[in-house]
Design an enzyme around this catalytic site. Structure first.
Site, short mmCIF file in Angstrom:
data_model
loop_
_atom_site.label_atom_id
_atom_site.label_comp_id
_atom_site.label_asym_id
_atom_site.label_seq_id
_atom_site.Cartn_x
_atom_site.Cartn_y
_atom_site.Cartn_z
N GLU A 195 0.83 -1.21 0.00
CA GLU A 195 0.00 0.00 0.00
C GLU A 195 0.86 1.26 0.00
O GLU A 195 0.75 2.12 0.88
CB GLU A 195 -0.94 0.01 1.21
CG GLU A 195 -1.89 -1.15 1.22
CD GLU A 195 -2.95 -1.10 2.31
OE1 GLU A 195 -4.01 -1.70 2.13
OE2 GLU A 195 -2.71 -0.47 3.35
N GLU A 386 -5.53 -8.33 -0.98
CA GLU A 386 -6.19 -8.16 0.32
C GLU A 386 -7.65 -7.82 0.08
O GLU A 386 -7.95 -6.97 -0.75
CB GLU A 386 -5.59 -7.01 1.14
CG GLU A 386 -4.25 -7.27 1.74
CD GLU A 386 -3.81 -6.14 2.67
OE1 GLU A 386 -4.67 -5.51 3.32
OE2 GLU A 386 -2.60 -5.88 2.71
#
Ligand code: BG6
Length: 490
Positions: A195, A386
């Site tokens: 991320e 995810e």
């Protein structure tokens, strides 16, 4: 950011309407990779054993939404995690029973390089990951390795200023080279930074050791630049040294919708989303897009970018991976609307969506939206690395065994997988899907155990009590069937 406390049965608010459902042919292609995703700091424990040095996570006992502590403290659940460090064989056995074809996990940088600036790795750390990889291989599970999952060595944060310092490019390259040399024979898929776009919102994730409101935009974007160059350099290194290796970037994806049809809101949404897609644009195209140059120019930011940096950035990724939990809204008006708590990125509340017990707005269609947007934008294979529902679970006894009736989790995942199926039918190329936290782990934003994502319950509580025993939940058998049928049985 306010951190909501958990309420009763998830989701806690009904949607105004149901997302459109369409029948679709069974679209998951042969070879689609099914599995789960974890991060070292959230599962391993063993925070100071085997020669490991502290990472930024060791001074975040309240997660990223709370201030750091001066030194590691015993109330930090990550010190023990779920004790994967000692139990990895049994846990991988459970993943194998689920039928996992892929496991995404991270290599804790400070387990290999305790300070981060050493020349040679800590051999005990190398041995641990070699053993994990051997175990995965024994079960035929493909590893997907995140090099850096919010685990910058604390020493680099405290003594170098984190990624704001160009020196970190070299330290990270050394770490990555070690991983490639020692583990490359067993690992095909690599992710450079988890991320990466989230560092704009929480600079400590990039090791910038100051409260977020004291970090200027120039420092943040300089750090981002160093991370982007580092990512490109290790991508080039993998391509040069590991035949067949595939390297991906990893984004926190949250599509941003205009709050109203007002064109000003449409623009505000597009502009806001570019803060994230900027990182993908550089990773995929190999240069800074015009809108980013304008942003820097108009904010008086002159980045130190060398000619070598520009050349390095040309080494682009093979695929784009991302996390997806929620969508956001944006409005051009001054922020008066309710804001949503969420997965790091701020946004305006969407009145049409239900939310999880932690206030994360649930939007399965948003997954189809983001898959189509990214594919249209980059034409690179995508990997959902995810996705999942963090919820409070209740252990119950059934047929003499402890389990959890987590139908809410099954509903959440099924709805998202249906939208993934739609996206694949739309023509989007998707390599695989790894559910977040297939085994309960310490949450990232709030460092709670009670925010559970797993198919496997771990007996550990927010106060650190518990036996650490593992119990398959109802969702375990459901996900096993999903994998066994390659998504035909959702
Ligand atoms: C992602 C992170 O942002 O979201 C994971 O990559 C994290 O590390 C996941 O655990 C879910 O967030 P949380 O705060 O519910 O654990």
């Amino acid at each position: 950011m306010t951190v909501p406390t958990a309420s009763s049965t998830p989701p806690d608010r009904a949607p105004a309407h149901q997302p459109p459902q369409q029948a679709s042919p069974h679209p998951f292609p042969p070879g689609f990779l099914w599995g789960g995703a974890v991060a070292a700091n959230q599962i391993e424990g063993g925070w100071n054993v085997g020669g490991k040095g502290p990472s930024i996570q060791d001074v975040l006992p309240g997660g990223i939404t709370a201030p750091r502590t001066a030194t590691p403290t015993a109330d930090n659940l990550k010190q023990v995690g779920i004790d994967f460090y000692h139990r990895y064989r049994d846990d991988i056995e459970l993943f194998a029973r689920l039928g996992f074809e892929v496991l995404r996990f991270s290599i804790a940088w400070s387990r290999l390089f305790p300070r981060g600036d050493e020349d040679a790795p800590n051999e005990e750390g190398v041995a641990f990951y070699a053993a994990v990889l051997a175990e995965l291989e024994r079960h035929g599970i493909t590893p997907l390795v995140t090099l850096s999952h919010y685990e910058t060595p604390l020493y680099l944060a405290e003594h170098y200023g984190g990624w704001a310092n160009r020196a970190l490019i070299g330290f990270y390259e050394c770490f990555a080279r070690t991983c490639f040399e020692r583990f490359g024979a067993r690992v095909k898929y690599w992710l450079t930074f988890n991320e990466i776009n989230s560092m704009l919102h929480f600079p400590f994730l990039a090791g910038i050791d100051k409260p977020a409101d004291q970090v200027g935009q120039a420092e943040i974007y300089q750090a981002a630049h160093h991370m982007l160059v580092a990512s490109a350099r290790v991508t080039a290194l993998a391509h040069a040294t590991l035949p067949g290796a595939k390297v991906g970037c990893m984004l926190l994806a949250a599509p941003v919708y205009p709050l109203t049809p007002d064109p000003a809101d449409v623009w505000a949404a597009l502009d806001s989303e570019r803060r994230s897609t900027f990182f993908g644009d550089v990773h995929v195209r190999g240069y800074y897009p015009g809108y980013a140059l304008r942003f820097l120019r108009e904010n008086g930011i002159t980045l130190r970018i060398t000619e070598q940096d520009r050349a390095d950035l040309r080494h682009t990724v093979d695929f784009v991976s991302f996390s997806y939990y929620m969508s956001l809204c944006e409005s051009a008006a001054p922020r008066q609307e309710a804001m949503v708590a969420g997965n790091v990125l701020p946004g305006v509340e969407n009145p049409t969506l239900a939310a999880s017990q932690w206030g994360w707005q649930i939007d399965p269609v948003g997954l189809r939206v983001v898959l189509n947007q990214y594919w249209d934008r980059w034409q690179k294979p995508l990997f959902i690395v995810e996705n999942g529902l963090g919820a409070v679970d209740q252990l119950v006894e059934e047929d003499g065994r402890l389990t959890v009736h987590d139908d809410y989790r099954i509903d959440y995942l099924r709805a998202h997988l249906q939208q993934l199926a739609q996206a694949i039918a739309d023509g989007v190329e998707v390599l695989g899907y790894t559910a977040w936290g297939p085994i309960d782990l310490v949450s990232f934003s709030t460092a709670q155990m009670s925010k559970r994502y797993g198919f496997i319950y771990v007996d550990r509580n927010d106060d650190g009590s518990g036996t650490l025993e593992r119990y398959p939940k109802r969702s375990f058998e459901w996900f096993r069937r999903v994998i066994a049928s390659n998504g035909a049985e959702l």
